[in-house]
Design a protein around this motif. Structure first.
Motif, mmCIF file in Angstrom:
data_model
loop_
_atom_site.group_PDB
_atom_site.id
_atom_site.type_symbol
_atom_site.label_atom_id
_atom_site.label_comp_id
_atom_site.label_asym_id
_atom_site.label_seq_id
_atom_site.Cartn_x
_atom_site.Cartn_y
_atom_site.Cartn_z
ATOM 1 N N UNK A 162 0.827 -1.213 0.000
ATOM 2 C CA UNK A 162 0.000 0.000 0.000
ATOM 3 C C UNK A 162 0.859 1.259 0.000
ATOM 4 N N UNK A 163 1.855 1.307 0.893
ATOM 5 C CA UNK A 163 2.704 2.503 0.978
ATOM 6 C C UNK A 163 3.546 2.697 -0.274
ATOM 7 N N UNK A 164 4.101 1.589 -0.769
ATOM 8 C CA UNK A 164 4.951 1.692 -1.957
ATOM 9 C C UNK A 164 4.135 2.065 -3.189
ATOM 10 N N UNK A 165 2.950 1.499 -3.300
ATOM 11 C CA UNK A 165 2.090 1.798 -4.454
ATOM 12 C C UNK A 165 1.718 3.271 -4.485
ATOM 13 N N UNK A 166 1.387 3.837 -3.326
ATOM 14 C CA UNK A 166 1.001 5.249 -3.282
ATOM 15 C C UNK A 166 2.164 6.158 -3.671
ATOM 16 N N UNK A 167 3.340 5.893 -3.112
ATOM 17 C CA UNK A 167 4.467 6.781 -3.390
ATOM 18 C C UNK A 167 4.980 6.634 -4.815
ATOM 19 N N UNK A 168 5.082 5.411 -5.317
ATOM 20 C CA UNK A 168 5.610 5.199 -6.672
ATOM 21 C C UNK A 168 4.697 5.821 -7.720
ATOM 22 N N UNK A 169 3.387 5.707 -7.525
ATOM 23 C CA UNK A 169 2.452 6.274 -8.499
ATOM 24 C C UNK A 169 2.401 7.797 -8.399
ATOM 25 N N UNK A 170 2.485 8.337 -7.189
ATOM 26 C CA UNK A 170 2.350 9.777 -7.002
ATOM 27 C C UNK A 170 3.596 10.542 -7.441
ATOM 28 N N UNK A 171 4.771 10.028 -7.096
ATOM 29 C CA UNK A 171 6.006 10.795 -7.320
ATOM 30 C C UNK A 171 6.782 10.367 -8.561
ATOM 31 N N UNK A 172 6.623 9.110 -8.973
ATOM 32 C CA UNK A 172 7.475 8.602 -10.052
ATOM 33 C C UNK A 172 6.702 7.962 -11.192
#
Length: 289
Positions: A162-172
């Motif tokens: 969940x945490x990785x999916x949110x950050x990878x999609x939002x920032x990269x």
């Protein structure tokens, strides 16, 4: 006036000029076909770079595409789901070091490929994923005790995803599809502590079993003693009324002794008194009574 006769060069035939034009035209077509056409394979996308305006915003799908040679440079991206393994040493909530390896399935956001190329380059996955996976993993592992990493492994993977999916999609602009823990090991001190604890638990269970067995044996002996006392009491009461019961038990015992002696391979000579078979003495005693 004197006239000079200058020799004239012969004119080139028209056929030779036409042949040269055809040759140049064919060469130009071949050049355009070789440098102006490119193929986008299945599972890939293309983005064009222009020498005048930079990376173009349009994303091209599968098939044969045309670009202007020298002016445009196509870049092909693999947009299929791919795995990425990252190994990291993280600290738990109870300050234990954990060596953990995680496998991540990812693919780029196809609509943001021009931005990915402009900001991160074609090797965006090698530049971005190891760092954000390791950082997300450390932040998540720090929320659990070492023992919980084993008992709540699915919950840990779900939280990291969940945490990785949110950050990878939002920032990269990277879509994370799945996260799984493939390797998990603890430090030597903690592993030894777990082994010692397991041994202590096994010893405690064994001691508990021995105590339980001793209690059961004690109960059995008590019950047996009570039974024998009750049996002796009943026999005593029966003998007070009639001594024939004692005579019956003596005959049964003599029979058992005779059977054991008969089955023996050795030759044994015993008297009737030893075998408890002196029936005449028993008869005399009865007459005296």
């Amino acid at each position: 006036h004197m006239s000079l006769n200058v020799p004239r060069l012969p004119r080139a035939p028209r056929a030779a000029g036409t042949l040269a034009q055809v040759f140049l035209g064919a060469a130009g077509v071949a050049y355009l076909a070789y440098n102006g056409l490119y193929n986008v394979q299945s599972g890939h996308k293309a983005v064009l770079f222009s020498r005048y305006s930079g990376v173009q915003k349009e994303v091209y799908g599968e098939g044969t595409r045309f670009c202007v040679p020298w002016l445009h440079q196509p870049q092909i991206f693999d947009v299929r789901t791919r795995p990425k393994k990252v190994r990291s040493i993280s600290g738990t909530k109870d300050l234990q070091m954990v060596d953990i390896e995680m496998r991540v399935l990812y693919k780029p956001n196809t609509s943001r490929l021009p931005t990915i190329w402009s900001r991160f380059g074609t090797d965006y996955d090698d530049r971005i994923l190891p760092s954000i996976i390791s950082e997300t993993l450390k932040a998540t592992i720090a929320q659990f005790d070492a023992a919980q990493l084993i008992t709540k492994r699915e919950e840990v993977s779900r939280l990291v995803r969940r945490n990785l999916k949110e950050r990878a999609a939002r920032d990269f602009y990277i879509n994370v599809e799945d996260v799984a823990i493939t390797h998990l090991s603890f430090g030597r001190e903690y592993t030894k502590a777990i082994e010692d604890k397991q041994v202590a638990q096994q010893e405690a269970e064994r001691a508990k079993f021995l105590v339980q067995r001793a209690l059961e044996e004690k109960k059995a002996l008590i019950i047996q003693a009570q039974g024998e006392a009750k049996s002796a009491e009943l026999i005593g009461k029966a003998l007070e009324k009639d001594a024939s019961y004692l005579e019956l038990k003596r005959l049964e015992t003599a029979k058992d002794i005779a059977n054991n002696v008969a089955r023996s391979n050795n030759q044994v000579y015993l008297s009737s008194d030893t075998l408890l078979l002196n029936l005449l003495e028993s008869a005399d005693t009865s007459l005296k009574r």
